[in-house]
Design a protein around this motif. Structure first.
Motif, PDB file in Angstrom:
ATOM      1  N   LEU A 185      14.317  -9.147 -12.115  1.00  0.00           N
ATOM      2  CA  LEU A 185      14.323 -10.607 -12.249  1.00  0.00           C
ATOM      3  C   LEU A 185      15.640 -11.012 -12.887  1.00  0.00           C
ATOM      4  CD1 LEU A 185      12.907 -13.438 -12.229  1.00  0.00           C
ATOM      5  CD2 LEU A 185      12.149 -12.880 -14.577  1.00  0.00           C
ATOM      6  N   LYS A 186      16.368 -11.901 -12.247  1.00  0.00           N
ATOM      7  CA  LYS A 186      17.612 -12.402 -12.821  1.00  0.00           C
ATOM      8  C   LYS A 186      17.286 -13.418 -13.914  1.00  0.00           C
ATOM      9  CE  LYS A 186      22.164 -14.185 -11.566  1.00  0.00           C
ATOM     10  NZ  LYS A 186      23.088 -14.523 -10.471  1.00  0.00           N
ATOM     11  N   VAL A 187      17.871 -13.225 -15.100  1.00  0.00           N
ATOM     12  CA  VAL A 187      17.579 -14.113 -16.216  1.00  0.00           C
ATOM     13  C   VAL A 187      18.851 -14.497 -16.953  1.00  0.00           C
ATOM     14  CG1 VAL A 187      15.287 -13.093 -16.546  1.00  0.00           C
ATOM     15  CG2 VAL A 187      17.219 -12.250 -17.901  1.00  0.00           C
ATOM     16  N   VAL A 188      18.761 -15.597 -17.664  1.00  0.00           N
ATOM     17  CA  VAL A 188      19.751 -15.963 -18.664  1.00  0.00           C
ATOM     18  C   VAL A 188      19.051 -15.840 -20.009  1.00  0.00           C
ATOM     19  CG1 VAL A 188      21.121 -17.838 -19.635  1.00  0.00           C
ATOM     20  CG2 VAL A 188      21.126 -17.453 -17.177  1.00  0.00           C
ATOM     21  N   TYR A 189      19.633 -15.056 -20.914  1.00  0.00           N
ATOM     22  CA  TYR A 189      18.990 -14.815 -22.198  1.00  0.00           C
ATOM     23  C   TYR A 189      20.049 -14.754 -23.289  1.00  0.00           C
ATOM     24  CZ  TYR A 189      20.694  -9.997 -22.527  1.00  0.00           C
ATOM     25  OH  TYR A 189      21.496  -8.894 -22.652  1.00  0.00           O
ATOM     26  N   SER A 190      19.600 -14.846 -24.517  1.00  0.00           N
ATOM     27  CA  SER A 190      20.509 -14.800 -25.650  1.00  0.00           C
ATOM     28  C   SER A 190      20.255 -13.556 -26.489  1.00  0.00           C
ATOM     29  CB  SER A 190      20.318 -16.047 -26.525  1.00  0.00           C
ATOM     30  OG  SER A 190      21.052 -15.929 -27.737  1.00  0.00           O
ATOM     31  N   GLU A 191      21.331 -12.937 -26.933  1.00  0.00           N
ATOM     32  CA  GLU A 191      21.212 -11.770 -27.803  1.00  0.00           C
ATOM     33  C   GLU A 191      21.241 -12.144 -29.281  1.00  0.00           C
ATOM     34  OE1 GLU A 191      24.053  -8.809 -26.648  1.00  0.00           O
ATOM     35  OE2 GLU A 191      22.918  -8.267 -24.851  1.00  0.00           O
ATOM     36  N   GLU A 192      21.198 -13.445 -29.552  1.00  0.00           N
ATOM     37  CA  GLU A 192      21.150 -13.901 -30.934  1.00  0.00           C
ATOM     38  C   GLU A 192      19.740 -13.752 -31.505  1.00  0.00           C
ATOM     39  OE1 GLU A 192      21.837 -18.002 -33.572  1.00  0.00           O
ATOM     40  OE2 GLU A 192      22.025 -18.031 -31.393  1.00  0.00           O
ATOM     41  N   GLN A 193      19.629 -13.252 -32.716  1.00  0.00           N
ATOM     42  CA  GLN A 193      18.345 -13.165 -33.395  1.00  0.00           C
ATOM     43  C   GLN A 193      17.861 -14.584 -33.711  1.00  0.00           C
ATOM     44  OE1 GLN A 193      16.594 -10.249 -34.259  1.00  0.00           O
ATOM     45  NE2 GLN A 193      14.943 -11.663 -34.790  1.00  0.00           N
ATOM     46  N   PRO A 194      16.677 -14.982 -33.203  1.00  0.00           N
ATOM     47  CA  PRO A 194      16.210 -16.343 -33.464  1.00  0.00           C
ATOM     48  C   PRO A 194      15.872 -16.572 -34.935  1.00  0.00           C
ATOM     49  CG  PRO A 194      14.515 -15.064 -32.344  1.00  0.00           C
ATOM     50  CD  PRO A 194      15.751 -14.229 -32.344  1.00  0.00           C
ATOM     51  N   LEU A 195      16.119 -17.792 -35.394  1.00  0.00           N
ATOM     52  CA  LEU A 195      15.776 -18.184 -36.746  1.00  0.00           C
ATOM     53  C   LEU A 195      14.319 -18.642 -36.796  1.00  0.00           C
ATOM     54  CD1 LEU A 195      18.952 -20.314 -37.561  1.00  0.00           C
ATOM     55  CD2 LEU A 195      18.459 -18.006 -38.368  1.00  0.00           C
ATOM     56  N   THR A 196      13.751 -18.626 -37.961  1.00  0.00           N
ATOM     57  CA  THR A 196      12.397 -19.153 -38.151  1.00  0.00           C
ATOM     58  C   THR A 196      12.502 -20.647 -38.449  1.00  0.00           C
ATOM     59  OG1 THR A 196      11.619 -17.050 -39.048  1.00  0.00           O
ATOM     60  CG2 THR A 196      10.280 -19.001 -39.506  1.00  0.00           C
ATOM     61  N   PRO A 197      11.832 -21.507 -37.675  1.00  0.00           N
ATOM     62  CA  PRO A 197      11.917 -22.949 -37.922  1.00  0.00           C
ATOM     63  C   PRO A 197      11.361 -23.316 -39.293  1.00  0.00           C
ATOM     64  CG  PRO A 197      10.927 -22.496 -35.779  1.00  0.00           C
ATOM     65  CD  PRO A 197      10.994 -21.189 -36.507  1.00  0.00           C
ATOM     66  N   ILE A 198      11.946 -24.321 -39.897  1.00  0.00           N
ATOM     67  CA  ILE A 198      11.435 -24.854 -41.156  1.00  0.00           C
ATOM     68  C   ILE A 198      10.180 -25.662 -40.844  1.00  0.00           C
ATOM     69  CG2 ILE A 198      11.932 -26.393 -43.104  1.00  0.00           C
ATOM     70  CD1 ILE A 198      14.951 -25.808 -42.522  1.00  0.00           C
ATOM     71  N   ASP A 199       9.085 -25.338 -41.459  1.00  0.00           N
ATOM     72  CA  ASP A 199       7.817 -26.008 -41.177  1.00  0.00           C
ATOM     73  C   ASP A 199       7.624 -27.155 -42.169  1.00  0.00           C
ATOM     74  OD1 ASP A 199       5.551 -26.418 -39.711  1.00  0.00           O
ATOM     75  OD2 ASP A 199       4.330 -24.952 -40.777  1.00  0.00           O
ATOM     76  N   ASP A 200       8.397 -28.222 -41.986  1.00  0.00           N
ATOM     77  CA  ASP A 200       8.372 -29.368 -42.891  1.00  0.00           C
ATOM     78  C   ASP A 200       7.344 -30.383 -42.409  1.00  0.00           C
ATOM     79  OD1 ASP A 200       8.836 -31.646 -44.408  1.00  0.00           O
ATOM     80  OD2 ASP A 200      11.015 -31.464 -44.320  1.00  0.00           O
ATOM     81  N   PRO A 201       6.257 -30.587 -43.139  1.00  0.00           N
ATOM     82  CA  PRO A 201       5.212 -31.510 -42.688  1.00  0.00           C
ATOM     83  C   PRO A 201       5.671 -32.960 -42.571  1.00  0.00           C
ATOM     84  CG  PRO A 201       4.827 -30.838 -44.965  1.00  0.00           C
ATOM     85  CD  PRO A 201       5.930 -29.968 -44.433  1.00  0.00           C
ATOM     86  N   ASN A 202       6.803 -33.297 -43.196  1.00  0.00           N
ATOM     87  CA  ASN A 202       7.301 -34.671 -43.127  1.00  0.00           C
ATOM     88  C   ASN A 202       7.965 -34.992 -41.795  1.00  0.00           C
ATOM     89  OD1 ASN A 202       6.605 -35.496 -45.840  1.00  0.00           O
ATOM     90  ND2 ASN A 202       8.234 -34.122 -46.543  1.00  0.00           N
ATOM     91  N   ILE A 203       8.482 -33.954 -41.120  1.00  0.00           N
ATOM     92  CA  ILE A 203       9.202 -34.204 -39.864  1.00  0.00           C
ATOM     93  C   ILE A 203       8.712 -33.348 -38.710  1.00  0.00           C
ATOM     94  CG2 ILE A 203      11.308 -35.012 -40.991  1.00  0.00           C
ATOM     95  CD1 ILE A 203      12.508 -32.221 -40.515  1.00  0.00           C
ATOM     96  N   SER A 204       7.789 -32.439 -38.954  1.00  0.00           N
ATOM     97  CA  SER A 204       7.329 -31.553 -37.889  1.00  0.00           C
ATOM     98  C   SER A 204       6.335 -32.251 -36.974  1.00  0.00           C
ATOM     99  CB  SER A 204       6.669 -30.305 -38.488  1.00  0.00           C
ATOM    100  OG  SER A 204       6.110 -29.505 -37.465  1.00  0.00           O
ATOM    101  N   CYS A 205       6.544 -32.064 -35.670  1.00  0.00           N
ATOM    102  CA  CYS A 205       5.626 -32.633 -34.680  1.00  0.00           C
ATOM    103  C   CYS A 205       4.239 -31.996 -34.760  1.00  0.00           C
ATOM    104  CB  CYS A 205       6.189 -32.435 -33.273  1.00  0.00           C
ATOM    105  SG  CYS A 205       7.809 -33.167 -33.016  1.00  0.00           S
ATOM    106  N   ARG A 206       4.175 -30.845 -35.384  1.00  0.00           N
ATOM    107  CA  ARG A 206       2.879 -30.170 -35.498  1.00  0.00           C
ATOM    108  C   ARG A 206       1.914 -30.966 -36.368  1.00  0.00           C
ATOM    109  NH1 ARG A 206       0.450 -25.858 -38.302  1.00  0.00           N
ATOM    110  NH2 ARG A 206       2.194 -25.613 -39.743  1.00  0.00           N
ATOM    111  N   PHE A 207       2.477 -31.769 -37.257  1.00  0.00           N
ATOM    112  CA  PHE A 207       1.653 -32.571 -38.151  1.00  0.00           C
ATOM    113  C   PHE A 207       1.593 -34.034 -37.714  1.00  0.00           C
ATOM    114  CE2 PHE A 207       3.420 -29.026 -40.562  1.00  0.00           C
ATOM    115  CZ  PHE A 207       2.278 -28.468 -41.107  1.00  0.00           C
ATOM    116  N   HIS A 208       2.655 -34.498 -37.074  1.00  0.00           N
ATOM    117  CA  HIS A 208       2.731 -35.910 -36.676  1.00  0.00           C
ATOM    118  C   HIS A 208       3.339 -35.995 -35.280  1.00  0.00           C
ATOM    119  CE1 HIS A 208       2.020 -36.747 -40.931  1.00  0.00           C
ATOM    120  NE2 HIS A 208       3.060 -35.970 -41.214  1.00  0.00           N
TER     121      HIS A 208
END
Length: 262
Positions: A185-208
């Protein structure tokens, strides 16, 4: 006579432009990555584009998606895409599908119509279904791996899925494809280690969740909300678009080699 594709023709040649004009490409998912892929295809003169997405533009899309502006919030992305494509090339035939491609509705789409398929879907089950069906029909497909939670736009590579590394999504897809006996399968991918998102309840869509009303995928029902920016998804989309263009004209035998006239 000069037109909006004259500079591209100076590079690729007349025969390549004619090939692209006769080509039909489908892009599944036109968000941060897929929107920029469509931009490349439209600006390169692809004659027919099929765009698949059920989302409306959300305010939180404005930081990274080409169709997301304050003036387009609340509009369906496929409608905004159609208008923009026609503002680039009025002759381009745009077929828009206000839908999420899923295993349950996959039978409604005839993939054999397409010269090339682009997978910018963000759910594993839907990606696998699309890849599986393209493999069965021998339709060229390129798939985008993870573009969220990253900062380095220069870390993207084009490779077969079996040669990817450092990409968590690619690892999952690679394992599933082996189970399905799909060898490549031909893919475009990144070799960068992903960061962990900041789980800020004031701005996260998961809460609002502030997305416009829709039937599926409320952000508050998601376990995590991916973090993103303006440059990484865009870079992935531009790379994918370029690969599609080159693959189409190469297959047609209209790709210039060593500066030859075409």
């Amino acid at each position: 006579m000069q037109n909006q594709f004259s500079r591209t023709q100076l590079l690729l040649g007349k025969e390549a432009i004619e090939t692209l004009t006769e080509s039909r490409v489908a892009v599944f998912g036109i968000g941060g990555v897929g929107g920029y892929t469509v931009e490349v295809l439209a600006r390169s003169g692809v004659g027919q584009l099929d765009v698949f997405d059920d989302d409306k533009v959300c305010l939180t899309n404005v930081n990274r998606q080409i169709y997301a502006l304050l003036s387009t919030v609340g509009k369906y992305k496929v409608d905004v895409a159609e208008e923009r494509i026609h503002d680039i090339n009025k002759k381009c035939i745009v077929n828009k599908y206000q839908m999420f491609y899923l295993p349950q509705n996959a039978d409604t789409i005839d993939l054999s119509k397409f010269d090339y398929v682009v997978d910018c879907i963000d759910t594993v089950s839907a990606k696998l279904e699309l890849i599986k069906r393209c493999h069965k029909l021998n339709i060229p497909i390129i798939s985008c791996m993870g573009a969220a939670n990253k900062l380095d736009a220069t870390a993207f590579k084009i490779a077969d899925i079996n040669k990817t590394k450092m990409d968590p999504l690619a690892k999952v897809i690679r394992k599933k494809l082996k189970q399905l006996n799909i060898p490549k399968l031909k893919v475009v991918y990144s070799e960068e280690q992903p960061l962990t998102p900041i789980d800020d309840p004031n701005i996260s869509c998961r809460f609002h969740c502030i997305c416009p009303d829709k039937d599926m995928r409320k952000c508050t029902e998601r376990r995590t909300i991916p973090a993103s920016n303006a440059w990484v998804p865009a870079a992935a989309g531009l790379i994918i678009g370029g690969e599609v263009i080159k693959d189409i004209i190469k297959k047609a035998g209209t790709l210039r080699l060593n500066g030859d006239e075409k």
